[in-house]
Design an enzyme around this catalytic site. Sequence first.
Site, mmCIF file in Angstrom:
data_model
loop_
_atom_site.group_PDB
_atom_site.id
_atom_site.type_symbol
_atom_site.label_atom_id
_atom_site.label_comp_id
_atom_site.label_asym_id
_atom_site.label_seq_id
_atom_site.Cartn_x
_atom_site.Cartn_y
_atom_site.Cartn_z
ATOM 1 N N CYS A 2 0.668 -1.319 -0.038
ATOM 2 C CA CYS A 2 -0.085 0.085 0.028
ATOM 3 C C CYS A 2 0.845 1.456 0.027
ATOM 4 O O CYS A 2 1.829 1.389 0.873
ATOM 5 C CB CYS A 2 -0.848 0.089 1.125
ATOM 6 S SG CYS A 2 -2.218 -1.390 1.264
ATOM 7 N N ARG A 27 6.180 -1.225 -4.784
ATOM 8 C CA ARG A 27 5.578 -2.161 -3.575
ATOM 9 C C ARG A 27 4.630 -3.121 -3.813
ATOM 10 O O ARG A 27 4.579 -4.201 -2.729
ATOM 11 C CB ARG A 27 5.214 -1.182 -2.592
ATOM 12 C CG ARG A 27 6.243 -0.035 -2.137
ATOM 13 C CD ARG A 27 5.307 1.051 -1.133
ATOM 14 N NE ARG A 27 6.138 2.063 -0.702
ATOM 15 C CZ ARG A 27 6.290 1.860 0.688
ATOM 16 N NH1 ARG A 27 5.825 1.095 1.394
ATOM 17 N NH2 ARG A 27 7.311 2.715 1.134
ATOM 18 N N TRP A 74 -3.090 -2.867 -1.700
ATOM 19 C CA TRP A 74 -2.696 -4.461 -1.510
ATOM 20 C C TRP A 74 -3.733 -5.002 -0.466
ATOM 21 O O TRP A 74 -3.627 -4.634 0.539
ATOM 22 C CB TRP A 74 -1.165 -4.658 -0.824
ATOM 23 C CG TRP A 74 -0.671 -6.173 -1.148
ATOM 24 C CD1 TRP A 74 -0.353 -6.776 -2.515
ATOM 25 C CD2 TRP A 74 -0.536 -7.023 -0.096
ATOM 26 N NE1 TRP A 74 0.077 -7.964 -2.207
ATOM 27 C CE2 TRP A 74 -0.069 -8.208 -0.841
ATOM 28 C CE3 TRP A 74 -0.600 -7.095 1.154
ATOM 29 C CZ2 TRP A 74 0.318 -9.328 -0.326
ATOM 30 C CZ3 TRP A 74 -0.223 -7.967 1.882
ATOM 31 C CH2 TRP A 74 0.057 -9.206 1.269
ATOM 32 N N ASN A 99 -2.862 3.150 4.928
ATOM 33 C CA ASN A 99 -2.069 1.838 5.066
ATOM 34 C C ASN A 99 -1.928 1.323 6.307
ATOM 35 O O ASN A 99 -2.186 2.054 7.226
ATOM 36 C CB ASN A 99 -0.668 2.324 4.868
ATOM 37 C CG ASN A 99 -0.453 2.746 3.259
ATOM 38 O OD1 ASN A 99 -1.257 2.567 2.460
ATOM 39 N ND2 ASN A 99 0.906 3.273 2.995
ATOM 40 N N GLY A 100 -2.173 0.071 6.294
ATOM 41 C CA GLY A 100 -2.123 -0.638 7.543
ATOM 42 C C GLY A 100 -3.242 -1.590 7.887
ATOM 43 O O GLY A 100 -4.116 -1.889 6.954
ATOM 44 N N GLU A 478 17.908 -19.245 -0.066
ATOM 45 C CA GLU A 478 17.365 -17.953 -0.758
ATOM 46 C C GLU A 478 17.491 -18.297 -2.254
ATOM 47 O O GLU A 478 16.416 -17.579 -2.710
ATOM 48 C CB GLU A 478 18.611 -16.998 -0.529
ATOM 49 C CG GLU A 478 18.773 -15.791 -1.238
ATOM 50 C CD GLU A 478 17.701 -14.958 -1.120
ATOM 51 O OE1 GLU A 478 17.571 -13.770 -1.782
ATOM 52 O OE2 GLU A 478 16.766 -15.190 -0.123
ATOM 53 N N LYS A 482 13.886 -17.438 -4.133
ATOM 54 C CA LYS A 482 13.918 -16.459 -5.513
ATOM 55 C C LYS A 482 13.172 -17.273 -6.655
ATOM 56 O O LYS A 482 12.389 -16.689 -7.364
ATOM 57 C CB LYS A 482 15.316 -16.273 -5.828
ATOM 58 C CG LYS A 482 16.072 -15.319 -5.231
ATOM 59 C CD LYS A 482 15.531 -13.772 -5.221
ATOM 60 C CE LYS A 482 15.583 -12.911 -4.142
ATOM 61 N NZ LYS A 482 14.867 -13.202 -2.877
ATOM 62 N N GLU A 485 9.483 -17.302 -5.861
ATOM 63 C CA GLU A 485 8.754 -15.869 -5.837
ATOM 64 C C GLU A 485 8.388 -15.513 -7.243
ATOM 65 O O GLU A 485 7.448 -14.833 -7.263
ATOM 66 C CB GLU A 485 9.885 -14.849 -5.315
ATOM 67 C CG GLU A 485 9.975 -14.750 -3.910
ATOM 68 C CD GLU A 485 10.773 -13.770 -3.272
ATOM 69 O OE1 GLU A 485 10.221 -12.831 -2.616
ATOM 70 O OE2 GLU A 485 11.920 -13.839 -3.758
ATOM 71 N N HIS A 501 16.943 -38.342 4.845
ATOM 72 C CA HIS A 501 16.041 -38.309 5.937
ATOM 73 C C HIS A 501 14.669 -37.837 5.331
ATOM 74 O O HIS A 501 13.874 -37.368 6.153
ATOM 75 C CB HIS A 501 16.352 -37.393 7.175
ATOM 76 C CG HIS A 501 17.564 -37.810 7.854
ATOM 77 N ND1 HIS A 501 17.673 -39.035 8.606
ATOM 78 C CD2 HIS A 501 19.099 -37.304 7.855
ATOM 79 C CE1 HIS A 501 18.922 -39.027 8.992
ATOM 80 N NE2 HIS A 501 19.522 -38.202 8.678
ATOM 81 N N LYS A 600 6.314 -5.610 -1.769
ATOM 82 C CA LYS A 600 7.722 -5.056 -1.558
ATOM 83 C C LYS A 600 7.886 -4.793 -0.110
ATOM 84 O O LYS A 600 8.768 -5.710 0.441
ATOM 85 C CB LYS A 600 8.138 -4.030 -2.325
ATOM 86 C CG LYS A 600 9.688 -3.628 -2.322
ATOM 87 C CD LYS A 600 10.590 -4.845 -2.682
ATOM 88 C CE LYS A 600 11.938 -4.363 -2.579
ATOM 89 N NZ LYS A 600 12.919 -5.554 -2.702
#
Length: 605
Positions: A2, A27, A74, A99-100, A478, A482, A485, A501, A600
């Site tokens: 947002c 964002r 968002w 926002n929030g 990581e 990626k 995502e 395992h 973001k």
Amino acid sequence: MCGIVGGLAASDVSSVMIEGLRRLEYRGYDSCGVAFFFDGGLRRTRSTARVADLEEQVKAFGLGGRVGIAHTRWATHGAPTTANAHPHFSRDRIALVHNGIIENYAELREELLSRGYVFSSQTDTEVLAHLIDSLYEGDLLPAVQGAVSRLTGAFAIAVICRDEPQRMVGAREGSPLVVGLGKDGNFLASDAMALAGTTNRIIYLDDGDVVDVRLDAVRVYDVDGVEAHREIRVVPDYTVAVELGPYRHYMQKEIFEQPRALADTLQGIEEFTPRLFGADAQGVFEQVDAILILACGTSYYAGLIARYWIESKVGIPVSVEIASEYLYRDSVPNERTLVVTITQSGETADTLSALRHARSQGMRRTLTICNVATSAMVRECALAYITRAGHEIAVASTKAFTTQLVGLFLLTMVFARLKGRLGAAQEAEYLRLLRHLPAAVSSVLALEPQIIAWADVFARYDNALFLGRGMHYPVALEGALKLKEVSYIHAEAYPAGELKHGPLALVTEQMPVITIAPKDDLLEKLKSNMAEVRSRGGQLYVFADSNSHIASEPGIHVIRLPENYGVLSPILHVIPLQLLAYHTALARGTDADKPRNLAKSVTVE
């Protein structure tokens, strides 16, 4: 997540609103909207498409005005529909963007329904618009102050009122909001970047602040309603930094900006001195006997790598916690712990909350590794190392991650020196490696054509495994993050020794296994794990050091990195994983910069 832009000026602010939203598109958002005081009343238009579509609507309807508020949303409460998009109105008198998350919205909604207010959306935000309207008695400032005093949760808001067309009021608690002071007007935004090209004179509001914005004056009031002084800061002009240039996506651009970002982050480093982290750092560090790292997502993986470094080179225990989990579990505090937060934006809600929780447990020694010097995290931590990655537009973090690792390695070396575990010759060698790091990364980036060939193959898969050992296990984590995502391929990472395992049951010819294979003390163990994969028909894709002695053969595909980088190897080995994720996304036709469902800057828990 947002974005907010608001403006009050001597001339039409519509272009500032639209350009501000465009700068905040990175964002992530699923709807957008804008409202103006126009033709004697409040008028708005909203869209579930992109900001470009909203701009066309503004032009088509002839909208504009000297006061306006705009938003990218968002979705949290309510689906991404036009009705749920901001700005929200109350009785055509109050317009608000937010926002929030308002945690007690259900209780407030019931109260407002009983008072005759009609709700047209599923959002928590509309509750706040109606609440402000219910308290309005001709003065917007006390109405906003009264409303926010009743809220539980996180918020940043900008509010305008039909009856006071030369005024805008903002407030923040747990979500960023800045004031921009212009030559011919004043502005509000969730990020100073939204106001680039309009003004570079910025006031960063504190939690609990309410700001009264007029054409010729800005007044800030603290949580107690007392007028407060907030410093005016001059911030850099970001206009050039956010241009895409010759690249297809910001993610690609930011991957290739890493040599420069690393060089900038290391600028001026001549020795491993506590002063790198603040004037008081030596006194703080000398009292530390443990380190607690708090972070989320990619930053959490940076913290995991740092644990290997610090425990090996310094010899003090390190705990690495996912911030959102640490906040809500019983933990055992140690007052002699250094609490280290890692965050790109410095506004990550979970990490900020975890920091505050750690402080409430008596752990007052705090340090942040952060990319934004003016962020809430930097203001709240006693010490800081500011990385110089520059603005990162793509949702998937790349250059922020590698510069975080540099900051964490510097922290490791400073502690090693203080503990008497770093000799002069070793320090000189590590400084040499750091200075050479940008060139070493450039050499890895030259592998892009080989990685593109792999990506064309990976685009056909739906699942992938990533393997690493030791400090390269977080690198595998990581790499898997990626890939999932940006390409939407399901990817998981494991320490290679864990294959037997459970994960080995998944290995078939249709399960590519990406392996990080540096030349280190664990390489022979790793080769045994690779043999386990091959014996089950799995296809290995190996990123090896030049001297790892792993040969390409049927079922084993190898790309060699130009050089072995020892303890700093994770910084080099993550680069090809970033490129693999990006080019696989490209081959699959996904939006590498704006992955679905992701934002973001995560400024709500």
